[in-house]
Each structure stands twice: as structure tokens, then as C-alpha cells.
Design a protein around this motif. Structure first.
Motif, PDB file in Angstrom:
ATOM      1  N   LYS A   1     -13.076   8.155  -4.554  1.00  0.00           N
ATOM      2  CA  LYS A   1     -12.782   8.375  -5.970  1.00  0.00           C
ATOM      3  C   LYS A   1     -13.667   9.519  -6.454  1.00  0.00           C
ATOM      4  O   LYS A   1     -14.894   9.447  -6.365  1.00  0.00           O
ATOM      5  CB  LYS A   1     -13.052   7.109  -6.787  1.00  0.00           C
ATOM      6  N   VAL A   2     -13.056  10.572  -6.944  1.00  0.00           N
ATOM      7  CA  VAL A   2     -13.790  11.749  -7.380  1.00  0.00           C
ATOM      8  C   VAL A   2     -14.177  11.582  -8.848  1.00  0.00           C
ATOM      9  O   VAL A   2     -13.323  11.336  -9.696  1.00  0.00           O
ATOM     10  CB  VAL A   2     -12.951  13.030  -7.170  1.00  0.00           C
ATOM     11  N   ARG A   3     -15.470  11.708  -9.114  1.00  0.00           N
ATOM     12  CA  ARG A   3     -15.976  11.590 -10.488  1.00  0.00           C
ATOM     13  C   ARG A   3     -15.809  12.904 -11.247  1.00  0.00           C
ATOM     14  O   ARG A   3     -15.461  12.929 -12.407  1.00  0.00           O
ATOM     15  CB  ARG A   3     -17.441  11.182 -10.464  1.00  0.00           C
TER      16      ARG A   3
ATOM     17  N   LEU B   1       0.838  -1.195   0.000  1.00  0.00           N
ATOM     18  CA  LEU B   1       0.000   0.000   0.000  1.00  0.00           C
ATOM     19  C   LEU B   1       0.874   1.247   0.000  1.00  0.00           C
ATOM     20  O   LEU B   1       1.743   1.404   0.853  1.00  0.00           O
ATOM     21  CB  LEU B   1      -0.905  -0.009   1.234  1.00  0.00           C
ATOM     22  N   THR B   2       0.673   2.132  -0.979  1.00  0.00           N
ATOM     23  CA  THR B   2       1.436   3.382  -1.051  1.00  0.00           C
ATOM     24  C   THR B   2       0.588   4.603  -0.743  1.00  0.00           C
ATOM     25  O   THR B   2       1.111   5.635  -0.353  1.00  0.00           O
ATOM     26  CB  THR B   2       2.087   3.569  -2.440  1.00  0.00           C
ATOM     27  N   ASP B   3      -0.732   4.511  -0.958  1.00  0.00           N
ATOM     28  CA  ASP B   3      -1.659   5.603  -0.664  1.00  0.00           C
ATOM     29  C   ASP B   3      -2.880   5.025   0.026  1.00  0.00           C
ATOM     30  O   ASP B   3      -3.491   4.081  -0.477  1.00  0.00           O
ATOM     31  CB  ASP B   3      -2.123   6.315  -1.947  1.00  0.00           C
TER      32      ASP B   3
ATOM     33  N   GLY C   1      -5.178   4.069 -21.355  1.00  0.00           N
ATOM     34  CA  GLY C   1      -4.510   3.523 -20.187  1.00  0.00           C
ATOM     35  C   GLY C   1      -5.159   2.232 -19.750  1.00  0.00           C
ATOM     36  O   GLY C   1      -5.912   1.610 -20.504  1.00  0.00           O
ATOM     37  N   ILE C   2      -4.880   1.847 -18.516  1.00  0.00           N
ATOM     38  CA  ILE C   2      -5.458   0.648 -17.930  1.00  0.00           C
ATOM     39  C   ILE C   2      -6.061   1.035 -16.589  1.00  0.00           C
ATOM     40  O   ILE C   2      -5.389   1.656 -15.763  1.00  0.00           O
ATOM     41  CB  ILE C   2      -4.397  -0.450 -17.738  1.00  0.00           C
ATOM     42  N   ALA C   3      -7.325   0.690 -16.381  1.00  0.00           N
ATOM     43  CA  ALA C   3      -7.998   0.927 -15.108  1.00  0.00           C
ATOM     44  C   ALA C   3      -8.012  -0.381 -14.334  1.00  0.00           C
ATOM     45  O   ALA C   3      -8.323  -1.438 -14.894  1.00  0.00           O
ATOM     46  CB  ALA C   3      -9.422   1.428 -15.351  1.00  0.00           C
ATOM     47  N   TYR C   4      -7.660  -0.315 -13.054  1.00  0.00           N
ATOM     48  CA  TYR C   4      -7.632  -1.504 -12.200  1.00  0.00           C
ATOM     49  C   TYR C   4      -8.769  -1.425 -11.191  1.00  0.00           C
ATOM     50  O   TYR C   4      -9.052  -0.358 -10.660  1.00  0.00           O
ATOM     51  CB  TYR C   4      -6.297  -1.604 -11.457  1.00  0.00           C
ATOM     52  N   ARG C   5      -9.375  -2.583 -10.924  1.00  0.00           N
ATOM     53  CA  ARG C   5     -10.469  -2.639  -9.966  1.00  0.00           C
ATOM     54  C   ARG C   5     -10.372  -3.949  -9.200  1.00  0.00           C
ATOM     55  O   ARG C   5      -9.989  -4.977  -9.754  1.00  0.00           O
ATOM     56  CB  ARG C   5     -11.809  -2.555 -10.696  1.00  0.00           C
TER      57      ARG C   5
ATOM     58  N   MET D   1     -13.820   3.931  -3.856  1.00  0.00           N
ATOM     59  CA  MET D   1     -12.593   4.432  -3.247  1.00  0.00           C
ATOM     60  C   MET D   1     -11.421   4.067  -4.168  1.00  0.00           C
ATOM     61  O   MET D   1     -11.536   3.154  -4.989  1.00  0.00           O
ATOM     62  CB  MET D   1     -12.374   3.777  -1.882  1.00  0.00           C
ATOM     63  N   THR D   2     -10.315   4.781  -4.020  1.00  0.00           N
ATOM     64  CA  THR D   2      -9.094   4.399  -4.722  1.00  0.00           C
ATOM     65  C   THR D   2      -7.992   4.179  -3.697  1.00  0.00           C
ATOM     66  O   THR D   2      -7.962   4.820  -2.646  1.00  0.00           O
ATOM     67  CB  THR D   2      -8.620   5.467  -5.735  1.00  0.00           C
TER      68      THR D   2
END
Length: 116
Positions: free
Chosen positions: A22-24, A15-17, A97-101, A42-43
Motif C-alpha cells: 500500500k503506497v502512502r 481475489l481479483t488483485d 468513501g469506505i476503507a476496508y481492513r 498491503m492491499t
């Protein structure tokens, strides 16, 4: 676009952050919601280390999937981790890009592959 399952079984994920909403919409401050459930998203920032390579990534997680006891710098697990390639055009410029979930983020352990 296609969703790609990520096999993180041999990876070390740190974990780094800390989890943050998550702001839309940055102008209004609107929080992003899951399209199916309406749950707030959340991110979390993590470093994903596998096979001698590392990547800093942001992962989206439903608010209910954020587990207590998370510590920045500590290992975490990301059950249900998937990657989704994306592309868009904004102000005439193509972006991609690539979105991770993941379904959750929880305290984890160092993988045995990394411990040796």
C-alpha cells in the motif's frame, strides 16, 4: 469515525488483485505503515458477493497477514474485516468513501449459500 464490523460469514469473496504494498505517498513511493505497530501494509482487490449483490473493494491487510497460496480468481477469507467511513477535502473538493481492513487474507472456500 466509527469502525463497523463486517459479517462475511454468508459471503463469497474472490481475489481479483494479488497483494501489493500500500503506497502512502505516490510521489515518493513511501509504503504505508500501521500506526500502532509500524508494520508495512498491503492491499488486495476482491469481489465481495452476498445476497445476490457484488462489490469490488480494496482491502488493507498487514504484511504478516498475507498467507501463501493465494490465487487470483479463487475464494479467500478476510478474518476481522471492518469498514471505516472516511471523508476529506483535497484541493477544495470534498471526497468520501469506505476503507476496508482485515487482519489477514487467506485461501478460502465457496460459501454454502452460494454453492446451492
Amino acid at each position: 469515525m466509527r469502525v463497523i464490523r463486517v459479517d462475511a460469514s454468508t459471503a463469497t469473496i474472490l481475489l481479483t488483485d494479488a497483494p501489493a504494498p500500500k503506497v502512502r505517498d505516490r510521489q515518493t513511493g513511501e509504503i504505508a505503515k500501521d500506526a500502532m505497530t509500524g508494520e508495512a501494509l498491503m492491499t488486495v482487490g476482491v469481489v465481495y458477493i452476498d445476497e445476490g449483490e457484488s462489490s469490488l473493494i480494496q482491502v488493507t491487510v498487514p504484511e504478516s497477514g498475507v498467507t501463501e497460496g493465494l490465487t487470483v480468481g479463487a475464494p479467500v477469507s478476510l478474518p476481522g474485516l471492518v469498514a471505516r467511513p472516511w471523508q476529506s477535502v483535497f484541493n477544495g473538493r470534498e471526497r468520501h468513501g469506505i476503507a476496508y481492513r482485515a487482519t489477514a487474507v487467506a485461501p478460502g472456500a465457496f460459501s454454502m449459500a452460494q454453492a446451492g
